[in-house]
Design a protein around this motif. Structure first.
Motif: not given
Length: 640
Positions: A336-340
């Motif tokens: 996934q697109e990096a977030h937390e």
């Protein structure tokens, strides 16, 4: 507070503040493993109706409990099976044992006794009761131990016998024979029984509109090592429904239908193989496979959740191996697109300048037994740093991973793939660079020498103590110290620190009986522990008096949290419990319990605190690892 600490929490804390929050990668374009929290229960589907497959994942842990939609914006999985998902969108709180069924061209999502008709848009908010059998329909047979009975309880739909009516599948994980804890003999052999996983069918004698479920019967000869996660599909393309199951550990079992579509009969279970001819297995355990044609090529792939919140695509090759068993490619974990920032489950933390560039990086462990380097890419004096993806360390020529194996966990062989690494960083060998000192599920305290390469370490070496006579050993289990090696309570942080300021690195951690102890270092090596830490009344800090599986489990760090020049203790709690160093008396170092540092509860099993000072203002802030794998930040309340 869990695990029997003897220091009572105050109802309100002097240092309770707002603002405990997960930290972000702050790194546009970075791609990382898709994760939710502890336990991933995947539901593959076209959630938004745009023609490509998305992923909904149920995560029943704490504090990240929820149903999360991961949108696929890459496109058709028939063309690109490994899309990069958007960060998870929260749909609702969740419940345990969420599983999808795909019948008559429609997806239906349920847990025992309840169906969720609006799951793709509202998660578990809308509920529809299922006409169900008594909750006590299952009764274990034969000799059982005392302790837990059922754990995982999984319901799905299938047309079991091809009569056009949707039947009910009920799978159970039975711990009645396994028990739970401390059942080893002196040779390390498990004296209780194994886990069992059974699958039952409730035939629908009514209609699909008004089902009426008959008395259950067990699908023979199915008996998996716990958590069956049953998938009835035509895996061998002969027109009937075969059965593929998961388990509590990491492998898969196939039961071929050697009967007919209308009168199923199942063969003895066969381990599923990967395309290299080896047993197909996941990276961790507590797996949850869902049969689903993800790449739209006409066969059933597996979308499988892992214990640490990751989800994998396991492609069906279309080939059949021995005994007509389907063959799959090795698992590939979705991204996934990096977030937390997230690193597995029950993440443990230590803040330090690992790469010598004058900023504070993070060294992290987790349930899987890995230890990783999470690099601060922003440099010093940046309050909200940009972060790189975690890179797992190597030890020698292998990825560093500590695991229990078949008999290393006090709680039994079902925990074979867990490691529960918890670590600190210090110049243990006094050669001018930072090494890693770690404890784990084994209770063996070891260290990894820095070889001068960013993520390459030497192979593990035991932390040795110059014992006076035979080394002490735990009052439970079969493991015993080897030579001078330190064997202590499992899953407890070994804090390497020059406590007495003599220029030699000492050790502070729980001893074999759960007392917080000081292991002083001399020129002759690490000396036996001294119980010098006490509360303000002079009572020794006995941080865990539990036995066997209830022992240990304490994560702690030393830091001057209140800025008075003395090292305090912060220890796992609902967030972190602050034990303020308040003086010395009669050779004891005294601490006063100031309660939790925040009002927010992020505890699942336990938390892991460490100091950081990203803005370089001279005041240590606090970073806390939680069960959901996230890193929660709290500004020091003394900062203005």
């Amino acid at each position: 507070m869990k695990y029997l600490p003897l220091l009572a929490l105050l109802c309100t804390s002097t240092f309770a503040t707002e603002g405990l929050r997960p930290i972000l990668y702050n790194h546009p374009g970075l791609v990382v493993d898709l994760e939710v929290g502890l336990w991933a229960w995947p539901v593959p589907c076209d959630a938004d109706g745009d023609g490509d497959f998305d992923l909904i994942v149920s995560c029943p842990d704490k504090p990240h409990n929820g149903v999360y939609l991961f949108e696929n914006t890459t496109g058709d999985t028939a063309k690109k099976a490994m899309p990069v998902f958007k960060p998870g969108k929260f749909l609702s709180k969740t419940e345990t044992y969420i599983m999808p069924s795909y019948v008559n061209g429609k997806m239906r999502v349920m847990r025992p006794g309840v169906e969720f008709p609006e799951f793709t848009t509202q998660g578990t908010l809308v509920k529809k009761p299922i006409p169900n059998p008594s909750s006590k329909w299952y009764k274990p047979q034969g000799k059982q131990t005392k302790g837990p009975k059922l754990r995982h309880h999984q319901w799905r739909y299938t047309d079991y016998d091809g009569d056009g009516q949707t039947d009910l599948v009920a799978a159970v994980e039975d711990w009645s024979y396994y028990g739970w804890d401390d059942a080893w003999n002196a040779q390390g052999e498990w004296q209780n029984g194994p886990l069992h996983g059974f699958v039952f069918i409730f035939r629908n004698t009514g209609s699909n509109e008004e089902p009426n479920y008959a008395q259950e019967f067990r699908v023979q000869p199915v008996d998996t090592y716990g958590c069956p996660s049953p998938n009835f599909e035509d895996f061998d393309h002969d027109g009937d429904l075969d059965l593929l199951c998961g388990e509590f550990l990491d492998k898969f079992t196939y039961f071929q239908n050697i009967g007919t579509r209308t009168e199923p009969k199942y063969s003895k279970g066969t381990r599923v193989l990967d395309s290299a001819g080896k047993h197909l297995r996941m990276d961790l355990e507590m797996i949850d496979p869902i049969a689903f044609d993800w790449d739209k090529d006409g066969d059933s792939d597996l979308i499988c959740g892992d214990e640490d919140g990751r989800v994998a695509f396991i492609e069906n090759t279309g080939l059949l191996g021995p005994n007509q068993t389907p063959v799959f490619n090795k698992p590939r974990y979705f991204q996934q697109e990096a977030h937390e920032i997230n690193f597995g489950a029950l993440v443990t933390l230590f803040g330090c300048d690992w790469d010598g560039d004058q900023d504070t990086d993070i060294i992290a462990g987790n349930t899987a037994g890995y230890i990783a380097f999470i690099e601060n890419l922003s440099g010093p004096r940046v309050a909200e740093p940009k972060w790189a993806a975690p890179i797992k360390f190597k030890a020698g020529d292998k990825t560093l991973r500590i695991m229990a194996g078949k008999n290393g966990s006090i709680q039994g062989p079902a925990e074979a793939k867990w490691g529960y690494t918890t670590q600190t960083v210090a110049d243990w060998d006094h050669d001018g660079d930072l090494d890693i000192i770690a404890n784990s599920i084994l209770g063996k305290v070891v260290w990894f020498e820095n070889t001068g390469h960013r993520t390459q370490l030497a192979t593990e070496k035991p932390i040795e103590v110059q014992w006076k006579g035979d080394p002490p050993h735990l009052a439970w289990g079969w493991l015993r110290p080897e030579g001078k090696a330190l064997l202590t309570q499992w899953r407890t942080t070994p804090v390497a620190v020059d406590w007495n300021k003599d220029g030699l690195m000492d050790l502070v951690m729980l001893d074999h009986e759960g007392y917080l102890s000081f292991f002083p270092r001399t020129q002759n090596g690490l000396q036996p522990p001294q119980r010098i830490f006490a509360d303000h009344n002079g009572k020794l800090l006995h941080l865990n008096n539990g036995s066997a599986g209830k022992s240990g489990r304490r994560k702690l760090c030393l830091m001057d949290w209140d800025g008075d020049g003395r090292l305090d203790i912060l220890i796992n709690s609902e967030n972190a419990q602050f034990l303020r160093q308040s003086g010395e008396r009669d050779g004891l170092v005294l601490f006063t319990d100031e309660g939790n540092v925040s009002d927010r509860n992020i505890e699942g099993h336990d938390t892991s605190p460490t100091p950081v000072d990203w803005d370089a203002n001279g005041l240590p802030d606090l970073l806390i690892g939680a069960e959901d794998g996230r890193l929660y930040f709290l500004k020091n309340p003394k900062a203005k």
